[in-house]
Motif scaffolding. Structure first.
Motif, mmCIF file in Angstrom:
data_model
loop_
_atom_site.group_PDB
_atom_site.id
_atom_site.type_symbol
_atom_site.label_atom_id
_atom_site.label_comp_id
_atom_site.label_asym_id
_atom_site.label_seq_id
_atom_site.Cartn_x
_atom_site.Cartn_y
_atom_site.Cartn_z
ATOM 1 N N ARG A 46 0.826 -1.206 0.000
ATOM 2 C CA ARG A 46 0.000 0.000 0.000
ATOM 3 C C ARG A 46 0.862 1.258 0.000
ATOM 4 O O ARG A 46 0.578 2.225 -0.720
ATOM 5 C CB ARG A 46 -0.915 -0.011 1.218
ATOM 6 N N ALA A 47 1.935 1.249 0.789
ATOM 7 C CA ALA A 47 2.819 2.417 0.854
ATOM 8 C C ALA A 47 3.512 2.643 -0.478
ATOM 9 O O ALA A 47 3.651 3.786 -0.935
ATOM 10 C CB ALA A 47 3.848 2.223 1.959
ATOM 11 N N CYS A 48 3.960 1.569 -1.114
ATOM 12 C CA CYS A 48 4.652 1.711 -2.395
ATOM 13 C C CYS A 48 3.716 2.221 -3.483
ATOM 14 O O CYS A 48 4.094 3.078 -4.293
ATOM 15 C CB CYS A 48 5.273 0.377 -2.800
ATOM 16 N N PHE A 49 2.475 1.706 -3.518
ATOM 17 C CA PHE A 49 1.523 2.206 -4.508
ATOM 18 C C PHE A 49 1.113 3.640 -4.203
ATOM 19 O O PHE A 49 0.904 4.450 -5.104
ATOM 20 C CB PHE A 49 0.281 1.304 -4.558
ATOM 21 N N HIS A 50 0.995 3.952 -2.912
ATOM 22 C CA HIS A 50 0.570 5.286 -2.503
ATOM 23 C C HIS A 50 1.596 6.344 -2.896
ATOM 24 O O HIS A 50 1.247 7.501 -3.144
ATOM 25 C CB HIS A 50 0.358 5.299 -0.981
ATOM 26 N N ASN A 51 2.866 5.944 -2.940
ATOM 27 C CA ASN A 51 3.954 6.865 -3.285
ATOM 28 C C ASN A 51 4.789 6.254 -4.410
ATOM 29 O O ASN A 51 6.011 6.173 -4.326
ATOM 30 C CB ASN A 51 4.820 7.131 -2.060
ATOM 31 N N LEU A 52 4.102 5.832 -5.475
ATOM 32 C CA LEU A 52 4.750 5.044 -6.522
ATOM 33 C C LEU A 52 5.897 5.795 -7.185
ATOM 34 O O LEU A 52 6.968 5.218 -7.427
ATOM 35 C CB LEU A 52 3.711 4.633 -7.569
ATOM 36 N N LEU A 53 5.714 7.069 -7.477
ATOM 37 C CA LEU A 53 6.763 7.817 -8.166
ATOM 38 C C LEU A 53 8.032 7.901 -7.320
ATOM 39 O O LEU A 53 9.146 7.748 -7.827
ATOM 40 C CB LEU A 53 6.273 9.221 -8.519
ATOM 41 N N ALA A 54 7.878 8.129 -6.016
ATOM 42 C CA ALA A 54 9.045 8.222 -5.140
ATOM 43 C C ALA A 54 9.831 6.914 -5.134
ATOM 44 O O ALA A 54 11.071 6.912 -5.189
ATOM 45 C CB ALA A 54 8.609 8.587 -3.724
ATOM 46 N N PHE A 55 9.122 5.792 -5.112
ATOM 47 C CA PHE A 55 9.822 4.514 -5.043
ATOM 48 C C PHE A 55 10.364 4.084 -6.398
ATOM 49 O O PHE A 55 11.361 3.358 -6.467
ATOM 50 C CB PHE A 55 8.902 3.461 -4.437
ATOM 51 N N LEU A 56 9.746 4.544 -7.488
ATOM 52 C CA LEU A 56 10.340 4.307 -8.804
ATOM 53 C C LEU A 56 11.651 5.070 -8.948
ATOM 54 O O LEU A 56 12.634 4.549 -9.496
ATOM 55 C CB LEU A 56 9.358 4.724 -9.903
ATOM 56 N N VAL A 57 11.664 6.305 -8.452
ATOM 57 C CA VAL A 57 12.911 7.091 -8.478
ATOM 58 C C VAL A 57 13.976 6.405 -7.638
ATOM 59 O O VAL A 57 15.136 6.261 -8.061
ATOM 60 C CB VAL A 57 12.652 8.525 -7.982
ATOM 61 N N LEU A 58 13.601 5.959 -6.436
ATOM 62 C CA LEU A 58 14.567 5.287 -5.565
ATOM 63 C C LEU A 58 15.071 3.995 -6.200
ATOM 64 O O LEU A 58 16.280 3.703 -6.147
ATOM 65 C CB LEU A 58 13.926 4.993 -4.213
ATOM 66 N N ALA A 59 14.174 3.215 -6.819
ATOM 67 C CA ALA A 59 14.592 1.961 -7.459
ATOM 68 C C ALA A 59 15.564 2.241 -8.597
ATOM 69 O O ALA A 59 16.559 1.515 -8.770
ATOM 70 C CB ALA A 59 13.366 1.212 -7.975
ATOM 71 N N ALA A 60 15.298 3.284 -9.381
ATOM 72 C CA ALA A 60 16.204 3.631 -10.477
ATOM 73 C C ALA A 60 17.573 4.047 -9.952
ATOM 74 O O ALA A 60 18.619 3.640 -10.488
ATOM 75 C CB ALA A 60 15.597 4.754 -11.321
ATOM 76 N N LEU A 61 17.593 4.830 -8.882
ATOM 77 C CA LEU A 61 18.867 5.267 -8.306
ATOM 78 C C LEU A 61 19.649 4.087 -7.737
ATOM 79 O O LEU A 61 20.876 3.997 -7.909
ATOM 80 C CB LEU A 61 18.611 6.306 -7.208
ATOM 81 N N LEU A 62 18.964 3.166 -7.073
ATOM 82 C CA LEU A 62 19.646 1.997 -6.524
ATOM 83 C C LEU A 62 20.136 1.072 -7.633
ATOM 84 O O LEU A 62 21.198 0.445 -7.505
ATOM 85 C CB LEU A 62 18.708 1.234 -5.583
ATOM 86 N N TYR A 63 19.393 0.998 -8.736
ATOM 87 C CA TYR A 63 19.823 0.177 -9.873
ATOM 88 C C TYR A 63 21.130 0.708 -10.451
ATOM 89 O O TYR A 63 22.083 -0.050 -10.694
ATOM 90 C CB TYR A 63 18.724 0.158 -10.934
ATOM 91 N N VAL A 64 21.182 2.019 -10.653
ATOM 92 C CA VAL A 64 22.417 2.635 -11.152
ATOM 93 C C VAL A 64 23.538 2.466 -10.130
ATOM 94 O O VAL A 64 24.682 2.143 -10.482
ATOM 95 C CB VAL A 64 22.180 4.126 -11.460
ATOM 96 N N GLY A 65 23.198 2.664 -8.841
ATOM 97 C CA GLY A 65 24.199 2.506 -7.801
ATOM 98 C C GLY A 65 24.772 1.097 -7.748
ATOM 99 O O GLY A 65 25.969 0.912 -7.491
ATOM 100 N N ALA A 66 23.938 0.093 -8.002
ATOM 101 C CA ALA A 66 24.412 -1.289 -7.976
ATOM 102 C C ALA A 66 25.425 -1.535 -9.087
ATOM 103 O O ALA A 66 26.453 -2.211 -8.876
ATOM 104 C CB ALA A 66 23.237 -2.244 -8.105
ATOM 105 N N TRP A 67 25.165 -0.990 -10.285
ATOM 106 C CA TRP A 67 26.119 -1.159 -11.378
ATOM 107 C C TRP A 67 27.439 -0.474 -11.054
ATOM 108 O O TRP A 67 28.519 -1.013 -11.320
ATOM 109 C CB TRP A 67 25.532 -0.607 -12.680
#
Length: 265
Positions: free
Chosen positions: A191-212
């Protein structure tokens, strides 16, 4: 006789978070890391070694690592909370999840494993049925049908995996830091992730780049990225849920209001 244990009140609905706050979460994760970099790196190394060792267990390795993951993540979140409170980071805080909420965190891990199995079975069923149908049809149309079915199976698995990651994202924090029941924690996390979907998409993208980036120096950057991610997860939980926790009762709440209204309970 010690007083009976009072259960923690249930977690409230998640609050609204601006997408740009994902940068703040990562910055907070870095700030917490820099408070005790040596202890964090040792924790991350132990974390990695445990997950790797569990994954190599004969027969059960494929199941042990996903089940243990929430327990270890909860321990790192406990360490982040210690630093946030101005305390020192203990290396053995990595095992706080085992000490305090082992049963519920292992249940989160079991549901995580079950979700992975169901997602894989759904994808295999779709892809396998399409392949069998394509073989029966034959010729070029059958090949296209089989390829389309395989692509559909991959897409279904990706969607189900993303939902599972949403369920897992806040669940260790809610179980460890707020004593929420496992299924309720996973439901609130989605529910929290859907409620703030854009924020968590941004965070997921940043962590993806950070992992590489972290993988470039022979993977050693992961010893930094893992603690920073734990700190960012703690900051995200704190901002998403903590502002809405039940407020303390005002000192005069027990007195009748001046208007004659009865005080709320």
């Amino acid at each position: 006789m010690p007083p009976p244990h009072r259960p923690h009140p249930p977690a409230p609905a998640p609050g609204d978070v601006a997408p740009a706050h994902a940068l703040n979460w990562l910055a907070e994760g870095w700030r917490l890391f820099m408070k005790a970099p040596g202890a964090w790196v040792i924790q991350a190394l132990i974390f990695f070694l445990i997950i790797a060792a569990l994954g190599m267990l004969p027969l059960l390795g494929w199941a042990a690592a996903p089940i243990a993951l929430p327990v270890l993540v909860a321990g790192m979140l406990s360490g982040a909370q210690q630093l946030d409170r101005g305390e020192g980071l203990r290396i053995d805080s990595l095992f706080d999840g085992i000490r305090r909420h082992a049963g519920n965190l292992l249940l989160v891990g079991a549901f995580h494993l079950l979700g992975l199995l169901l997602a894989a079975l759904a994808a295999a069923a779709i892809g396998g049925s399409a392949a069998l149908t394509g073989m029966a049809v034959g010729a070029l149309a059958g090949v296209g049908m089989a390829a389309g079915g395989m692509m559909l199976g991959v897409a279904v698995f990706t969607v189900l995996w993303a939902l599972l990651m949403m369920a897992l994202w806040f669940a260790p924090a809610l179980v460890m830091l707020h004593e929420v029941a496992p299924l309720d924690a996973m439901r609130l996390s989605v529910r929290a992730c859907f409620h703030n979907l854009l924020a968590f998409l941004v965070l997921a993208a940043l962590l993806y780049v950070g992992a590489w980036v972290a993988m470039l120096p022979a993977g050693l950057g992961m010893l930094v990225l893992i603690p920073v991610t734990a700190g960012a997860l703690y900051a995200a939980w704190k901002e998403t849920f903590s502002p809405l926790l039940a407020l303390p009762t005002p000192p005069d709440a027990d007195a009748p209001a001046a208007t004659g209204d009865e005080p709320r309970i």
